[in-house]
Design an enzyme around this catalytic site. Sequence first.
Site, PDB file in Angstrom:
ATOM      1  N   SER A 171      32.541  28.047  -2.050  1.00 19.71           N
ATOM      2  CA  SER A 171      31.825  28.178  -0.770  1.00 19.71           C
ATOM      3  C   SER A 171      30.671  27.183  -0.804  1.00 19.71           C
ATOM      4  O   SER A 171      30.304  26.701  -1.885  1.00 19.71           O
ATOM      5  CB  SER A 171      31.270  29.602  -0.669  1.00 19.71           C
ATOM      6  OG  SER A 171      30.357  29.725   0.390  1.00 19.71           O
ATOM      7  N   TYR A 186      26.939  37.564  -3.307  1.00 19.55           N
ATOM      8  CA  TYR A 186      28.032  36.656  -2.920  1.00 19.55           C
ATOM      9  C   TYR A 186      27.761  35.249  -3.453  1.00 19.55           C
ATOM     10  O   TYR A 186      28.631  34.607  -4.043  1.00 19.55           O
ATOM     11  CB  TYR A 186      28.155  36.632  -1.392  1.00 19.55           C
ATOM     12  CG  TYR A 186      29.248  35.726  -0.877  1.00 19.55           C
ATOM     13  CD1 TYR A 186      30.580  36.119  -0.900  1.00 19.55           C
ATOM     14  CD2 TYR A 186      28.944  34.469  -0.344  1.00 19.55           C
ATOM     15  CE1 TYR A 186      31.589  35.291  -0.426  1.00 19.55           C
ATOM     16  CE2 TYR A 186      29.941  33.631   0.132  1.00 19.55           C
ATOM     17  CZ  TYR A 186      31.268  34.051   0.098  1.00 19.55           C
ATOM     18  OH  TYR A 186      32.251  33.220   0.569  1.00 19.55           O
TER      19      TYR A 186
HETATM   20  N1  NAP Z   1      34.811  32.451   6.242  1.00 21.92           N
HETATM   21  C1  NAP Z   1      33.919  31.646   5.695  1.00 21.92           C
HETATM   22  O1  NAP Z   1      32.985  31.167   6.356  1.00 21.92           O
HETATM   23  C2  NAP Z   1      34.007  31.275   4.239  1.00 21.92           C
HETATM   24  C3  NAP Z   1      33.139  30.294   3.764  1.00 21.92           C
HETATM   25  C4  NAP Z   1      33.201  29.938   2.426  1.00 21.92           C
HETATM   26  C5  NAP Z   1      34.119  30.535   1.587  1.00 21.92           C
HETATM   27  N2  NAP Z   1      34.961  31.497   2.074  1.00 21.92           N
HETATM   28  C6  NAP Z   1      35.910  32.097   1.139  1.00 21.92           C
HETATM   29  O2  NAP Z   1      37.222  31.998   1.648  1.00 21.92           O
HETATM   30  C7  NAP Z   1      38.031  33.015   1.068  1.00 21.92           C
HETATM   31  C8  NAP Z   1      38.855  33.688   2.151  1.00 21.92           C
HETATM   32  O3  NAP Z   1      37.992  34.371   3.045  1.00 21.92           O
HETATM   33  P1  NAP Z   1      38.203  34.365   4.621  1.00 21.92           P
HETATM   34  O4  NAP Z   1      36.984  33.791   5.218  1.00 21.92           O
HETATM   35  O5  NAP Z   1      39.521  33.805   4.967  1.00 21.92           O
HETATM   36  O6  NAP Z   1      38.140  35.938   4.945  1.00 21.92           O
HETATM   37  P2  NAP Z   1      39.289  37.002   5.215  1.00 21.92           P
HETATM   38  O7  NAP Z   1      40.094  36.654   6.401  1.00 21.92           O
HETATM   39  O8  NAP Z   1      38.600  38.318   5.183  1.00 21.92           O
HETATM   40  O9  NAP Z   1      40.230  36.841   3.950  1.00 21.92           O
HETATM   41  C9  NAP Z   1      39.984  37.449   2.717  1.00 21.92           C
HETATM   42  C10 NAP Z   1      41.346  37.543   2.027  1.00 21.92           C
HETATM   43  O10 NAP Z   1      41.151  38.048   0.706  1.00 21.92           O
HETATM   44  C11 NAP Z   1      42.083  39.074   0.508  1.00 21.92           C
HETATM   45  N3  NAP Z   1      41.573  40.042  -0.461  1.00 21.92           N
HETATM   46  C12 NAP Z   1      40.389  40.700  -0.456  1.00 21.92           C
HETATM   47  N4  NAP Z   1      40.319  41.523  -1.505  1.00 21.92           N
HETATM   48  C13 NAP Z   1      41.491  41.372  -2.189  1.00 21.92           C
HETATM   49  C14 NAP Z   1      42.030  41.966  -3.349  1.00 21.92           C
HETATM   50  N5  NAP Z   1      41.352  42.875  -4.061  1.00 21.92           N
HETATM   51  N6  NAP Z   1      43.258  41.578  -3.762  1.00 21.92           N
HETATM   52  C15 NAP Z   1      43.955  40.668  -3.063  1.00 21.92           C
HETATM   53  N7  NAP Z   1      43.497  40.069  -1.959  1.00 21.92           N
HETATM   54  C16 NAP Z   1      42.287  40.436  -1.528  1.00 21.92           C
HETATM   55  C17 NAP Z   1      42.316  39.711   1.867  1.00 21.92           C
HETATM   56  O11 NAP Z   1      43.607  40.302   1.913  1.00 21.92           O
HETATM   57  P3  NAP Z   1      43.924  41.874   1.873  1.00 21.92           P
HETATM   58  O12 NAP Z   1      42.793  42.584   2.549  1.00 21.92           O
HETATM   59  O13 NAP Z   1      45.220  41.962   2.613  1.00 21.92           O
HETATM   60  O14 NAP Z   1      44.070  42.201   0.428  1.00 21.92           O
HETATM   61  C18 NAP Z   1      42.285  38.486   2.756  1.00 21.92           C
HETATM   62  O15 NAP Z   1      43.555  37.905   2.821  1.00 21.92           O
HETATM   63  C19 NAP Z   1      37.079  33.929   0.304  1.00 21.92           C
HETATM   64  O16 NAP Z   1      37.109  33.601  -1.072  1.00 21.92           O
HETATM   65  C20 NAP Z   1      35.730  33.582   0.889  1.00 21.92           C
HETATM   66  O17 NAP Z   1      34.679  33.845  -0.015  1.00 21.92           O
HETATM   67  C21 NAP Z   1      34.928  31.873   3.373  1.00 21.92           C
END
Ligand code: NAP
Length: 257
Positions: free
Chosen positions: A147, A160
């Site tokens: 991130s 985080y």
């Molecule tokens: N959105 C942003 O602005 C942003 C910025 C920087 C980095 N990120 C990173 O991008 C990644 C994806 O996040 P996102 O923004 O796409 O949010 P999101 O739509 O909430 O996706 C999170 C994903 O992680 C999975 N997950 C959560 N806990 C899990 C577990 N215990 N086992 C397996 N899968 C799990 C969820 O699937 P299930 O609930 O189906 O298990 C979901 O597919 C994360 O690492 C986040 O920190 C996001």
Amino acid sequence: MATKTDKPLEGKVAVVTGSSSGIGKGIALRLAEAGASVVLAARREDRLEEVKQLIEKDNGQAIVVKTDVTVRQQVKDLITKAESTFGHVDIMVNNAGAFTYTLMKNVKEDEWERQIDVNCKGVCNGIGAVLPGMVARGKGHIVNMSSDNGRAPMAGGAIYTGTKHFVEGMSKCLRLELEGTEVRVTNIQPGYVDTDLFDKVVDQEAMDLFEKKYPNISDVKMLTPDDIGRAVLYAVTQPSYVAVQDIQVQPIGFYLQ
Ligand SMILES: NC(=O)c1ccc[n+]([C@@H]2O[C@H](COP(=O)([O-])OP(=O)(O)OC[C@H]3O[C@@H](n4cnc5c(N)ncnc54)[C@H](OP(=O)(O)O)[C@@H]3O)[C@@H](O)[C@H]2O)c1
């Protein structure tokens, strides 16, 4: 009709954790479009099935493996299933993640633990399940979802931010261990992406601090999951002598420092 150059990942196998929504889904779709056989992993099986259908509709190949990345044995089983279906894993995308605004003084310990379990232990479980095979073969690609918080602090997000700094520090050391092989480690550092990540509010005070610190946040045009999917595709389609270490992708005008 697709030509060979349209499918740079033809014959490759990619596992994407957290591909039931958001960024992981965006990455899975891009890798599949580029010809990879994609293994979709997360806990919400119905959402994974929807992603699989999208891939198959576009003549791609995917399987669904329900996985909780915090449970080490489930991640090992995920890789075993990937290998028995498609062959050895070429690309492991450790994308699953959890986020909650929390102030340390409010001691939301369950939320601290959840983020540490998914963002730190989950990434380690993913690496542990594929690394011996990649080292034995002398090649492979690990992509970790970090991130911009892996580089900079953010008001209201201490735990985080700590988890993403963990991913950064661990990856830097891992790259040193892997010198002399063609196993590559790329960290993706997105800024503000339009996903469900921010939906869960357990500490309003932390969220208020974030909004006070970044008063123009609602004017920012957020990135899309596909913006990050294209960044990952770039990293994993470079020639074998090119190691893309980090890709930071920010929405224009919103830069954490
Ligand atoms: N959105 C942003 O602005 C942003 C910025 C920087 C980095 N990120 C990173 O991008 C990644 C994806 O996040 P996102 O923004 O796409 O949010 P999101 O739509 O909430 O996706 C999170 C994903 O992680 C999975 N997950 C959560 N806990 C899990 C577990 N215990 N086992 C397996 N899968 C799990 C969820 O699937 P299930 O609930 O189906 O298990 C979901 O597919 C994360 O690492 C986040 O920190 C996001």
